[in-house]
Design an enzyme around this catalytic site. Structure first.
Site, PDB file in Angstrom:
ATOM      1  N   ARG A 147       0.850  -1.183   0.000  1.00  0.00           N
ATOM      2  CA  ARG A 147       0.000   0.000   0.000  1.00  0.00           C
ATOM      3  C   ARG A 147       0.887   1.234   0.000  1.00  0.00           C
ATOM      4  NH1 ARG A 147      -3.806   2.389   4.790  1.00  0.00           N
ATOM      5  NH2 ARG A 147      -1.924   3.633   5.124  1.00  0.00           N
ATOM      6  N   TYR A 159      -2.934  12.167   6.572  1.00  0.00           N
ATOM      7  CA  TYR A 159      -3.187  10.950   7.349  1.00  0.00           C
ATOM      8  C   TYR A 159      -2.718   9.731   6.559  1.00  0.00           C
ATOM      9  CZ  TYR A 159      -5.613   7.370  10.024  1.00  0.00           C
ATOM     10  OH  TYR A 159      -5.905   6.265  10.780  1.00  0.00           O
ATOM     11  N   ASP A 210      -5.149   3.791  -0.132  1.00  0.00           N
ATOM     12  CA  ASP A 210      -6.257   4.064   0.792  1.00  0.00           C
ATOM     13  C   ASP A 210      -6.675   5.522   0.667  1.00  0.00           C
ATOM     14  OD1 ASP A 210      -8.087   4.152   2.833  1.00  0.00           O
ATOM     15  OD2 ASP A 210      -6.753   3.304   4.354  1.00  0.00           O
ATOM     16  N   HIS A 212      -9.237   6.747   2.502  1.00  0.00           N
ATOM     17  CA  HIS A 212      -9.692   7.112   3.846  1.00  0.00           C
ATOM     18  C   HIS A 212     -11.040   7.855   3.827  1.00  0.00           C
ATOM     19  CE1 HIS A 212      -5.254   6.634   4.845  1.00  0.00           C
ATOM     20  NE2 HIS A 212      -5.865   5.794   5.656  1.00  0.00           N
ATOM     21  N   GLU A 236      -8.999   1.741  -1.761  1.00  0.00           N
ATOM     22  CA  GLU A 236      -9.672   1.440  -0.495  1.00  0.00           C
ATOM     23  C   GLU A 236     -10.466   2.628   0.040  1.00  0.00           C
ATOM     24  OE1 GLU A 236      -8.271   0.522   4.118  1.00  0.00           O
ATOM     25  OE2 GLU A 236      -6.887   0.125   2.451  1.00  0.00           O
ATOM     26  N   GLU A 262     -13.378  -1.438   6.873  1.00  0.00           N
ATOM     27  CA  GLU A 262     -12.672  -1.572   8.145  1.00  0.00           C
ATOM     28  C   GLU A 262     -13.450  -0.967   9.303  1.00  0.00           C
ATOM     29  OE1 GLU A 262      -9.359   1.757   8.811  1.00  0.00           O
ATOM     30  OE2 GLU A 262      -9.092   0.730   6.915  1.00  0.00           O
ATOM     31  N   ARG A 283     -13.508  -5.383   3.869  1.00  0.00           N
ATOM     32  CA  ARG A 283     -12.378  -5.258   4.789  1.00  0.00           C
ATOM     33  C   ARG A 283     -12.772  -5.322   6.272  1.00  0.00           C
ATOM     34  NH1 ARG A 283      -7.870  -3.659   4.738  1.00  0.00           N
ATOM     35  NH2 ARG A 283      -8.087  -1.700   5.873  1.00  0.00           N
ATOM     36  N   GLU A 339      -4.129  -7.138   5.423  1.00  0.00           N
ATOM     37  CA  GLU A 339      -3.269  -6.019   5.784  1.00  0.00           C
ATOM     38  C   GLU A 339      -2.347  -6.421   6.927  1.00  0.00           C
ATOM     39  OE1 GLU A 339      -3.672  -1.271   6.970  1.00  0.00           O
ATOM     40  OE2 GLU A 339      -5.357  -2.624   7.330  1.00  0.00           O
ATOM     41  N   TRP A 402     -14.260  11.156   7.409  1.00  0.00           N
ATOM     42  CA  TRP A 402     -13.245  10.137   7.231  1.00  0.00           C
ATOM     43  C   TRP A 402     -13.557   9.386   5.945  1.00  0.00           C
ATOM     44  CZ3 TRP A 402      -8.652   9.425   8.861  1.00  0.00           C
ATOM     45  CH2 TRP A 402      -8.244   9.982  10.069  1.00  0.00           C
TER      46      TRP A 402
END
Length: 402
Positions: A147, A159, A210, A212, A236, A262, A283, A339, A402
């Site tokens: 990643r 981030y 990602d 996010h 992601e 996630e 995820r 991950e 987010w």
């Protein structure tokens, strides 16, 4: 084989962890991860005040019945705190069953569906040059999937990008910091990063990224299309997933594979995404989605619709969760990737473990149960410290998702 003792252990060996320890009348103990990043004490209190009194005297072998009892027996269902608490109990019971049967948990789940679990590592840098070097370093170390995240030109912090060397930890001590975000700068920059990575590394390394949750569906569609020439393994968390039908718009505009989940806590968070084939990888993770028992149900539904698993595995999940995820990964047929962020030395001293990493693949080991224990004396040397993930604001000051 009744549960005789139940305790919650909170410690902070480099970062905060919440661990549930159940012990049977036969003296067999099992561990479950109950860590919820930034809300650790909420889960600790939920377990201590509301769940543990219900477990004393229950048969530790009745894993499914206990899961249903804790889920359906509570009027207020679901949510990250409840499901993390249930997950901890579920993990601990599978650990006990494995130790009692003298078998690793994956064998109780039907045995191995593969020889080992492919994992992806994290590479990041303050700019493109640093990120390219970090990705190359992991590829040289044997990772088959990586990643890649990079600082964004014009933004002070990003981030997912470490501030220094060593183990990356996204939560920061004290109250949450506030970071400035620009979607426009981000969407323009990311395709140039992956163009450079493909030029340097060639086609063989799997590359992941990602987002996010920071885009709208149409912005995510635009980014996914721009990334298509660089053949990402997945993009992601492109958008917040509360509006599941928003993923239809992304699907209409890009063939870049999509991963999400996630922050999911139950099968109901992803049912439409899976059934309508709006994602490629789910995820959801053991600790936040109700444990091994519930994650298996998510995987079974996903298998019907050609969706694979890709469990979250950051350092805010303890080695107990990492091991549980590996047992799940090894057994489930529609596994995709796992991950993996290595824990720091302080954490590893608290949690002795049997899982191993070799040439980009992991295995949970053959120890009975989950194959992870906790050194309580060492844990006691690391008391809880308040820490939070950052809050994001747009350049005009608006709080951003987010």
């Amino acid at each position: 084989m009744k549960i005789q003792d139940a305790r919650v252990i909170v410690c902070s060996p480099g970062r905060n962890f919440v661990t549930l320890k159940l012990t049977t009348e036969d003296g067999v103990h099992g561990l479950g991860d109950a860590t919820l990043n930034g809300r650790e004490l909420a889960v600790s209190a939920y377990l201590t005040e509301h769940v543990l009194p219900l477990l004393i005297g229950r048969d530790a072998r009745r894993i499914e019945d206990t899961w249903q009892y804790l889920y359906k027996g509570a009027y207020w269902r679901r949510g990250p705190v409840t499901m993390t608490a249930i997950a901890a109990v579920d993990m601990a019971l599978w650990d006990i069953l494995g130790k009692t049967a003298n078998l690793p948990v994956y064998r109780l789940l039907g045995g191995a569906s593969r020889e080992a679990v492919m994992v992806y590592g994290h590479a990041n840098g303050k700019d493109v040059e640093e990120t390219v070097k970090a990705v190359a370093m992991l590829a040289k170390a044997g990772y088959k999937a990586i990643r890649a995240q990079s600082g964004i030109p014009g933004l002070v912090s990003t981030y997912g990008v470490a501030k220094g060397t060593g183990t990356y930890e996204p939560a920061e001590p004290g109250l949450p910091p506030e970071n400035v975000w620009s979607t426009e700068k981000y969407v323009e920059f990311v395709p140039t990063l992956f163009a450079r990575l493909r030029k340097e590394l060639g086609p063989d390394v799997h590359l992941l990224h990602d987002v996010h949750h920071r885009l709208t569906p149409i912005e995510a569609g635009r980014l996914g299309r721009a990334l298509e020439p660089h053949r990402l393994f997945w993009m992601e968390d492109p958008v917040p997933a509360e509006l599941q039908e928003g993923f239809r718009l992304i699907r209409q505009h890009t063939t870049t594979p999509i991963a999400v989940g996630e922050v999911f806590s139950s099968i109901h968070d992803c049912e439409r995404l899976i059934r309508e084939q709006l994602i490629d990888y789910v995820r959801a993770t053991v600790v936040h989605a109700g444990g091994i028992s519930h994650l298996r149900k998510i995987a079974s539904l996903a298998e019907l619709f050609h969706v694979r698993t890709g469990c979250h595995g950051a350092t805010d999940l303890s080695p107990v969760c990492m091991s549980a995820a590996l047992h799940f990964d090894l057994s489930v047929h529609n596994f995709g990737i796992q991950e993996y962020m290595p824990h720091g030395e302080e954490t590893l001293r608290v949690f002795p473990r049997h899982y191993r990493l070799e040439d980009g693949f992991m295995h949970p080991g053959e120890a009975p149960g989950l194959g992870v224990d906790i050194d309580e004396a060492e844990a006691a040397r690391h008391p809880y410290r308040r820490a939070y993930l950052p809050v994001n604001r747009k350049e005009d000051g608006t709080v951003h998702s987010w």
